[in-house]
Design an enzyme around this catalytic site. Structure first.
Site, PDB file in Angstrom:
ATOM      1  N   GLU A  38      36.048  34.814  41.520  1.00 48.33           N
ATOM      2  CA  GLU A  38      35.463  33.137  41.316  1.00 48.33           C
ATOM      3  C   GLU A  38      34.800  32.906  42.566  1.00 48.33           C
ATOM      4  OE1 GLU A  38      38.445  30.033  40.115  1.00 48.33           O
ATOM      5  OE2 GLU A  38      36.867  28.632  40.075  1.00 48.33           O
ATOM      6  N   ARG A 264      50.189  41.397  44.789  1.00 48.00           N
ATOM      7  CA  ARG A 264      49.273  40.891  45.607  1.00 48.00           C
ATOM      8  C   ARG A 264      49.536  41.249  47.089  1.00 48.00           C
ATOM      9  NH1 ARG A 264      47.576  36.141  44.481  1.00 48.00           N
ATOM     10  NH2 ARG A 264      46.815  35.447  46.466  1.00 48.00           N
ATOM     11  N   LYS A 274      42.431  31.019  48.840  1.00 48.61           N
ATOM     12  CA  LYS A 274      41.315  30.292  49.150  1.00 48.61           C
ATOM     13  C   LYS A 274      41.331  28.879  49.135  1.00 48.61           C
ATOM     14  CE  LYS A 274      38.994  32.537  45.766  1.00 48.61           C
ATOM     15  NZ  LYS A 274      38.076  32.965  44.661  1.00 48.61           N
TER      16      LYS A 274
HETATM   17  P1  ATP Z   1      43.203  32.826  46.004  1.00 50.11           P
HETATM   18  O1  ATP Z   1      44.636  32.758  45.156  1.00 50.11           O
HETATM   19  O2  ATP Z   1      42.854  33.140  47.260  1.00 50.11           O
HETATM   20  O3  ATP Z   1      42.276  31.574  45.349  1.00 50.11           O
HETATM   21  P2  ATP Z   1      42.030  34.003  43.383  1.00 50.11           P
HETATM   22  O4  ATP Z   1      43.009  34.947  42.847  1.00 50.11           O
HETATM   23  O5  ATP Z   1      42.162  32.576  43.005  1.00 50.11           O
HETATM   24  O6  ATP Z   1      42.542  34.139  45.018  1.00 50.11           O
HETATM   25  P3  ATP Z   1      39.766  35.272  42.656  1.00 50.11           P
HETATM   26  O7  ATP Z   1      38.513  34.913  43.029  1.00 50.11           O
HETATM   27  O8  ATP Z   1      40.203  34.806  41.262  1.00 50.11           O
HETATM   28  O9  ATP Z   1      40.803  34.448  43.630  1.00 50.11           O
HETATM   29  O10 ATP Z   1      40.291  36.839  42.849  1.00 50.11           O
HETATM   30  C1  ATP Z   1      39.502  37.775  42.443  1.00 50.11           C
HETATM   31  C2  ATP Z   1      40.326  39.076  42.223  1.00 50.11           C
HETATM   32  O11 ATP Z   1      40.878  39.483  43.740  1.00 50.11           O
HETATM   33  C3  ATP Z   1      41.353  38.834  41.512  1.00 50.11           C
HETATM   34  O12 ATP Z   1      41.525  39.987  40.690  1.00 50.11           O
HETATM   35  C4  ATP Z   1      42.802  38.724  41.999  1.00 50.11           C
HETATM   36  O13 ATP Z   1      43.605  39.246  41.350  1.00 50.11           O
HETATM   37  C5  ATP Z   1      42.420  39.639  43.480  1.00 50.11           C
HETATM   38  N1  ATP Z   1      43.191  38.980  44.533  1.00 50.11           N
HETATM   39  C6  ATP Z   1      43.085  37.691  44.752  1.00 50.11           C
HETATM   40  N2  ATP Z   1      44.012  37.643  46.069  1.00 50.11           N
HETATM   41  C7  ATP Z   1      44.699  38.657  46.413  1.00 50.11           C
HETATM   42  C8  ATP Z   1      45.773  39.091  47.136  1.00 50.11           C
HETATM   43  N3  ATP Z   1      46.266  38.319  47.841  1.00 50.11           N
HETATM   44  N4  ATP Z   1      45.984  40.389  46.730  1.00 50.11           N
HETATM   45  C9  ATP Z   1      45.415  41.326  45.928  1.00 50.11           C
HETATM   46  N5  ATP Z   1      44.307  40.954  45.385  1.00 50.11           N
HETATM   47  C10 ATP Z   1      44.118  39.643  45.104  1.00 50.11           C
HETATM   48 MG    MG Z   2      41.637  33.238  40.438  1.00 48.44          MG
END
Ligand code: ATP
Ligand code: MG
Length: 564
Positions: A38, A264, A274
């Site tokens: 995102e 994760r 984020k």
């Molecule tokens: P955050 O929790 O930092 O806001 P998010 O999951 O909301 O991260 P996205 O932009 O939706 O961020 O993530 C894009 C991809 O990265 C998703 O498929 C998510 O599962 C993966 N991802 C995010 N954080 C991690 C992590 N700590 N370890 C592995 N994969 C991750």
């Molecule tokens: Mg997300």
């Protein structure tokens, strides 16, 4: 490019096993994966794990991985974030080719799918307030309660959805919900919201829409539209898989990607969210998303981490199904291993103490030959100027030195690496008694640093010639947080654990002159001090700034050992 594929001896992780089986059985002729960020912030080290997995399995199988922006939340998203994400994925060494997509490109199709759900009686417009919706949802132990709007006719729902879309309703007054099961043990299935009203401009679709699809509705359909075969996501989406499958099954879509969840990445002494990283940026706790102390991809890049080191780290930690914490030292070791091979050795003095070699001819300069990598002669040699006045580290001199101190002290002899043996004769102090200069003599027969008579000189120290130095600022970094799990304390904010000493800026360091030619892609080992690189943001032509990427050894591990 090659990815840091598991070595032959390492068994395939469970996702690669599934993919291998799906290809072997003929279930799929080829696979398609996607990385779906995102654009509401910069990517961090956790995303690198997902990127290396999704793009990695594609590369390994000669297949494609899509980059898709999951941009369904206009209030928090921007083109700046889109551009930073593209830059970071590319920098990590991955290529989506022509496969760049945006969920917002599917808004028309998603809208049609929503209408289809309404038509088959599987979606309805609901006017419960947010609070009421929560109350009706029930809990893990109690079933939910049906909304009074649940049994509206298809015609009524269609008409209301048109009004929603036309902007006839205010934000928050109604939503479109899936009609699934308010008694489901899986709360995600208790009539989840599919569309909400948001009267916000979108960074790509402008003011075309005032209703926006929710993540769960958007994601599975975007995967389906792109022909994704394996939709890899983190464990927090495990419960959402039932909804992912429900949407695709209910709409009888022509293909049905398989969602697979993995753990994760969590690293201690940092936060990888984020939302939290954004707070650090907007509240000024760090200098920006690319602050070298941040475990964002852009922060790591500016700090001097290499893409290879990050990929190697992701390969080391592997892919599993159980939540775990990775020690920060594992990441630091990955970059250390990479730079130990690749980084040129140079001299830099961070805390200078001046030495005058009294028996060296005034005004004379010579050039000594220094190895660029003592363990790898192929990296060649360089010439370093030497003269009557040199700088050494303050810490390499001690006035009342114990016997085991093998560096400089009055009457003791030490080797200036690659140059000469010198003996300290006299200490000069200022009014406060601080040592400001040493007077030494050198042995002219010890050229290159070896004793002509074979006498033993244990200590070897680094130095730079005073008239030739490149003056620079050098920044040393420590972990951004003092607590191992900064967001574990429910009573406190993660920001209460910010390390006040995470940045030490040394304003006037003395580096060997060749470093004036350093390029921002170059990494160096300052002998005995660690790995360094030019800071591309803070440096000016007048004053270069170097970052310490990592120390030579894991000083934290040593610290822990000494406590044992
Ligand atoms: P955050 O929790 O930092 O806001 P998010 O999951 O909301 O991260 P996205 O932009 O939706 O961020 O993530 C894009 C991809 O990265 C998703 O498929 C998510 O599962 C993966 N991802 C995010 N954080 C991690 C992590 N700590 N370890 C592995 N994969 C991750
Ligand atoms: Mg997300």
């Amino acid at each position: 490019m090659t990815t840091e594929k598991e070595s032959a001896s390492k068994p395939l992780d469970f996702i690669r096993q599934i993919i291998t089986e799906d290809l072997a059985s003929g279930k799929h002729q080829t696979i398609v994966t996607r990385f779906p960020p995102e654009p509401n912030g910069f990517l961090h080290i956790g995303h690198a794990k997902s990127i290396c997995l999704n793009f990695g399995v594609a590369v390994e199988n000669n297949a494609t991985c899509h980059l898709r922006f999951d941009d369904t939340n206009p209030d928090k998203e921007s083109t700046e974030y889109v551009e930073s994400i593209k830059r970071d994925v590319r920098w990590l060494g991955f290529d989506w080719g022509p496969h760049l997509y945006y969920a917002s490109d599917y808004f028309d199709q998603l809208h049609d799918f929503a209408i289809e759900l309404i038509k088959i009686g599987k979606a309805y417009v609901c006017h419960l307030s947010g609070e009421e919706t929560r109350a009706y949802r029930g809990t893990l132990t109690e079933p939910g309660k049906e909304s009074p709007y649940r049994h509206r006719t298809v015609e009524e729902n269609l008409a209301l959805f048109v009004q929603m879309r036309n902007g006839d309703f205010e934000e928050g007054t109604c939503v479109l919900r899936a009609k699934i099961d308010m008694a489901s043990p899986n709360i995600v299935l208790r009539d989840p919201v599919l569309y909400r009203i948001l009267k916000s401009s979108h960074h790509r679709t402008g003011d075309k829409w005032c209703i926006y699809p929710m993540y769960d509705f958007t994601h599975c359909l975007s995967d389906m539209l792109e022909g994704i075969t394996h939709s890899l996501c983190t464990l927090e989406f495990e419960n959402n898989r039932a909804l992912y499958d429900w949407v695709l099954d209910t709409l009888h879509t022509p293909n049905h990607p398989r969602q697979i969840e993995f753990a994760r990445l969590n690293i201690n002494y940092t936060v990888t969210s984020k939302r939290k990283l954004l707070q650090l940026v907007t509240e000024g706790h760090v200098s920006g998303w690319d602050d070298p102390r941040m475990l964002t991809i852009s922060g790591l890049r500016r700090r001097g981490y290499t893409p290879a080191a990050i990929r190697s780290f992701c390969s080391t930690i592997g892919i599993g199904k159980r939540e775990s914490w990775i020690d920060m030292g594992v990441l630091e070791n990955a970059v250390r291993d990479d730079l130990n091979q690749a980084a040129r050795r140079v001299f830099g003095v961070l805390d200078p103490l001046k030495i005058v070699i009294t028996n060296y001819p005034e005004g004379q300069t010579e050039e000594v030959i220094a190895q660029n990598h003592p363990q790898n002669p192929a990296m060649g040699e360089r010439l370093v100027p030497f003269s009557r006045e040199v700088y050494i580290e303050q810490s390499d001199f001690m006035e009342n030195a114990p016997k085991k101190f093998f560096r400089l002290s009055v009457g003791r002899e030490v080797r200036l690496r690659y140059a000469y043996l010198i003996t300290c004769q006299e200490v000069i102090k200022d009014d406060q008694g601080k040592v400001v200069e040493l007077r030494c003599t050198y042995d002219p027969a010890s050229q290159g640093g070896s004793a002509p008579d074979g006498r033993k000189v244990k200590g070897t120290i680094h130095w730079v010639s005073a008239p030739h130095v490149l003056r620079a600022e050098v920044r040393l970094y420590d972990r951004l947080f003092t607590a191992e799990y900064p967001d574990a304390d429910k009573e406190k904010s993660f920001k209460d654990f910010l390390n006040p000493d995470s940045l030490t800026a040394l304003a006037d360091c003395m580096l060997e002159p060749g470093l004036a030619q350093a390029h921002s892609d170059d990494r160096f080992q300052f002998e005995r001090l660690g790995y360094f690189c030019l800071d591309p943001v803070a440096s000016t032509p007048e004053k270069p700034v170097f970052n310490r990427i990592v120390t030579l050894r894991d000083s934290w591990a040593k610290l822990n050992e000494s406590h044992e």
